[in-house]
Design an enzyme around this catalytic site. Structure first.
Site, PDB file in Angstrom:
ATOM      1  N   LYS A 107      40.547  37.933  23.014  1.00  0.00           N
ATOM      2  CA  LYS A 107      41.715  37.787  23.884  1.00  0.00           C
ATOM      3  C   LYS A 107      42.436  39.134  23.834  1.00  0.00           C
ATOM      4  CE  LYS A 107      45.677  34.790  24.844  1.00  0.00           C
ATOM      5  NZ  LYS A 107      46.503  35.842  25.408  1.00  0.00           N
TER       6      LYS A 107
ATOM      7  N   PHE B 283      36.163  39.665  32.604  1.00  0.00           N
ATOM      8  CA  PHE B 283      35.589  38.485  31.949  1.00  0.00           C
ATOM      9  C   PHE B 283      35.153  37.388  32.911  1.00  0.00           C
ATOM     10  CE2 PHE B 283      40.263  38.456  31.240  1.00  0.00           C
ATOM     11  CZ  PHE B 283      40.612  37.400  32.077  1.00  0.00           C
TER      12      PHE B 283
ATOM     13  N   LYS C 227      42.987  29.091  23.967  1.00  0.00           N
ATOM     14  CA  LYS C 227      43.335  30.362  23.333  1.00  0.00           C
ATOM     15  C   LYS C 227      43.721  30.124  21.884  1.00  0.00           C
ATOM     16  CE  LYS C 227      47.869  30.064  25.534  1.00  0.00           C
ATOM     17  NZ  LYS C 227      48.800  30.581  26.505  1.00  0.00           N
TER      18      LYS C 227
HETATM   19  P1  AMP Z   1      48.669  33.508  27.671  1.00  0.00           P
HETATM   20  O1  AMP Z   1      49.185  34.684  28.418  1.00  0.00           O
HETATM   21  O2  AMP Z   1      49.157  33.443  26.271  1.00  0.00           O
HETATM   22  O3  AMP Z   1      48.823  32.220  28.454  1.00  0.00           O
HETATM   23  O4  AMP Z   1      47.086  33.701  27.476  1.00  0.00           O
HETATM   24  C1  AMP Z   1      46.172  33.753  28.531  1.00  0.00           C
HETATM   25  C2  AMP Z   1      46.009  35.193  28.975  1.00  0.00           C
HETATM   26  O5  AMP Z   1      45.182  35.915  28.095  1.00  0.00           O
HETATM   27  C3  AMP Z   1      45.298  35.344  30.297  1.00  0.00           C
HETATM   28  O6  AMP Z   1      46.144  35.092  31.369  1.00  0.00           O
HETATM   29  C4  AMP Z   1      44.836  36.783  30.256  1.00  0.00           C
HETATM   30  O7  AMP Z   1      45.872  37.618  30.742  1.00  0.00           O
HETATM   31  C5  AMP Z   1      44.686  37.060  28.767  1.00  0.00           C
HETATM   32  N1  AMP Z   1      43.281  37.314  28.348  1.00  0.00           N
HETATM   33  C6  AMP Z   1      42.904  38.312  27.513  1.00  0.00           C
HETATM   34  N2  AMP Z   1      41.598  38.279  27.298  1.00  0.00           N
HETATM   35  C7  AMP Z   1      41.086  37.251  28.021  1.00  0.00           C
HETATM   36  C8  AMP Z   1      39.774  36.704  28.186  1.00  0.00           C
HETATM   37  N3  AMP Z   1      38.702  37.195  27.550  1.00  0.00           N
HETATM   38  N4  AMP Z   1      39.649  35.623  29.029  1.00  0.00           N
HETATM   39  C9  AMP Z   1      40.718  35.101  29.656  1.00  0.00           C
HETATM   40  N5  AMP Z   1      41.976  35.570  29.505  1.00  0.00           N
HETATM   41  C10 AMP Z   1      42.169  36.630  28.704  1.00  0.00           C
END
Ligand code: AMP
Length: 561
Positions: free
Chosen positions: A256, A346, A427
């Site tokens: 992530k 990704f 996540k």
């Molecule tokens: P959050 O912002 O905490 O809701 O986490 C999801 C976000 O992680 C996504 O919207 C992306 O911006 C980010 N992200 C980073 N790496 C990845 C990945 N490998 N796959 C999907 N999202 C990712």
């Protein structure tokens, strides 16, 4: 041609209706009544939008400009208008009150109008479009003039809805769900077809007019289109890796990355980049545009990824620095040098004129790998397919050591679901869960901070009632530099002021960490945060992503276990 007055009459009925079934009925009547030209406009208007979310066109009127226009139209001093906003708590009621007063005291333009000449829906839309297109020197004055024209041509009821539309907050309780059901009802098409059409086009107006003109068959022809960004697929929190494996079995794990989301559209040599809020940010990221152009080996494609700013120490730089790149419109090259970015891809949703979103992730991944040639700035990073928690844990540790946020654990068999937050993308981050809350108020500071807004009032969202409910304030974790930046950011969104308290139009999200969630009678949500701390400003997230009351309730329950 339908009059704007008729539109407002039905909005008023909807506003006074509480049950969502009845509301759907009225919205569907409205949709059946208007012409095909008016239908997309009306569809957006009832949801408090002027243009579809994906569009580059933006009205960009803050409450400040609106109140200014109201002051000029009514002849009342701005202070008086602000007082009315404080009393009514609503720009619509303020407009009705302010302009109603004026008609007794001064002769307005409308007094000269023949009362049979009514504003049409199209005319109101065209005025807003003119406002959106006004740029450069003199644009403020011209925007105010357009608003003044609308106010002076409108009846009392219309004035209220014009004011609300101007700040894109209709307050009639109509969201995507009701609009979806109303389209299905009005044009006798299945709800699922409307839902699918919306998912692929991200435009309810287009879906409505397609359903009206061509029914279910035409709806099934709707598809992804280059240049029209779709909503991004979203992730849910998983408490630990074992639970994720239990839920999904074999999983696809990826780093992530600690950066900001981008959606990439390619058609031949044309590349467009969109932020998480679907703003077009192509002009701000020329380095990524040219690297992407070299990397993609396909005539057309839509891709999903995360841009990261890597510092000299090889670790990701703070998220706010990336946003500085996103927002930059002038001297872009300067920022390119100072904050170099890389892109990790990704996912892929579209390739050579074919949608891939219904394919399982594992299949999409094959297309992604095959169509990207990694270079210095753009790459498809590693993905692990396994059900071995040890292996995933290793990957998690590596990601954290490299300074990233954690890992994503995905269902390899899942389709790409635009705008959906579900169990197919999980996540895992180490820090305590945070909440994304919207700022609804603030206070002017004391001493050397008198000219800064601080102590921000936060709210979660209650989809049942369509309201934002307060959960307390955050004043910790904000540097002086950030205070200045935030004060600037919020200035445009101030609705009213009373003493040191300021009411702010819900628009900007804060990611907030805290020790604990407590029950509280002091706040509308019934909950309060213990020791809240600002983690970051989530101006990459849209209002739809504010955490819900349900999430707060869930977190409260889990923490008690
Ligand atoms: P959050 O912002 O905490 O809701 O986490 C999801 C976000 O992680 C996504 O919207 C992306 O911006 C980010 N992200 C980073 N790496 C990845 C990945 N490998 N796959 C999907 N999202 C990712």
């Amino acid at each position: 041609m339908t009059s704007f007055r008729e539109f407002c009459r039905i909005c008023k009925i909807i506003e006074e209706t509480t049950g969502s079934l009845d509301m759907t009925g009225f919205v569907s009547e409205l949709f059946s009544l208007v012409t095909s030209e008016e239908l997309p406009i009306v569809t957006h208007f009832v949801m408090g939008e002027i243009f579809p979310a994906w569009s580059d066109e933006e009205v960009g009127l803050g409450p400040g400009l609106l109140l200014n226009a109201l002051s000029r139209s009514s002849g009342l001093p701005l202070k008086e208008i602000e007082k009315i906003v404080r009393e009514t708590g609503d720009v619509g009621k303020t407009a009705v009150k302010a302009l109603g007063k004026a008609s007794k005291e001064q002769v307005t333009f409308s007094s000269f109008l023949d009362s049979s000449v009514e504003l049409s829906i199209i005319e109101v839309f065209e005025r807003f479009r003119n406002i959106a297109h006004a740029t450069g020197k003199g644009s403020q004055t011209s925007r105010i003039k357009h608003l003044q024209y609308l106010f002076s041509s409108a009846s009392a009821e219309e004035v209220g809805y014009i004011a609300r539309l101007a700040i894109e907050d209709m307050r009639i309780g109509v969201g995507e769900g009701i609009v979806r059901d109303a389209i299905a009802k009005a044009f006798n098409v299945p709800v699922a077809s409307v839902e699918r059409g919306y998912m692929l086009t991200n435009d309810m107006g287009l879906v409505a007019v397609t359903a009206k003109e061509g029914g279910n068959e035409a709806l099934s022809d709707l598809g992804l289109q280059i240049g029209r960004p779709i909503k991004l697929m979203l992730a849910q929190v998983t408490p630990d890796i074992e639970t994720a494996i239990k839920d999904l079995g074999v999983v696809a794990a990826e780093w992530k990355f600690d950066g900001a989301r981008v959606q990439i559209h390619k058609k031949n040599d044309d590349i467009s980049l969109y932020s998480r809020r679907l703003e077009n940010i192509t002009g701000s990221l020329p380095d990524i545009v040219s690297a992407v152009k070299k990397a993609i080996k396909a005539d057309s494609a839509i891709l999903d990824g995360e841009v990261v700013a890597i510092g000299e120490d090889g670790r990701p730089r703070p998220f706010q620095e990336i946003l500085k790149r996103f927002r930059r419109k002038y001297n872009v090259q300067d920022k390119v040098r100072h904050i170099p970015l890389t892109l990790n891809l990704f996912d892929i949703m579209y390739l050579n004129d074919e949608s891939l979103i219904e394919l399982p992730l594992q299949e999409r991944r094959k297309f992604l790998v095959a169509s990207i040639e990694n270079n210095d700035l753009v790459r498809v990073d590693e993905q692990l397919i396994t059900s071995d928690s040890l292996q995933i844990n290793n990957m998690y540790e590596q990601a954290l050591q490299a300074g990233h946020e954690g890992i994503m654990i995905k269902n390899p068999g899942s389709p790409y679901s635009p705008g959906k937050r579900g169990k197919n993308w999980l996540k895992k981050k180490p820090i305590m869960e945070t909440l994304d809350l919207v700022v609804i108020g603030a206070e002017w500071g004391y001493g050397r901070r008198t000219s800064f807004l601080g102590s921000y009032a936060l709210a979660c969202y209650d989809p049942e009632t369509g309201r934002f409910l307060s959960v307390g304030k955050v004043a910790t974790g904000i540097s002086d530099e950030q205070l200045a930046e935030l004060t600037e950011l919020f200035r445009e969104h101030i609705i009213s002021e009373s003493g040191i308290s300021v009411e702010i139009r819900p628009h900007i999200l804060f990611e907030v960490a805290f020790e604990e969630i407590q029950k509280s009678i002091n706040y509308g949500s019934g909950y309060a945060l213990r020791f809240p701390r600002l983690v970051r400003i989530r101006d990459d997230k849209s209002l739809e992503e504010v955490d819900t009351l349900e999430r707060l309730e869930d977190m409260y329950r889990t923490q008690r276990k």
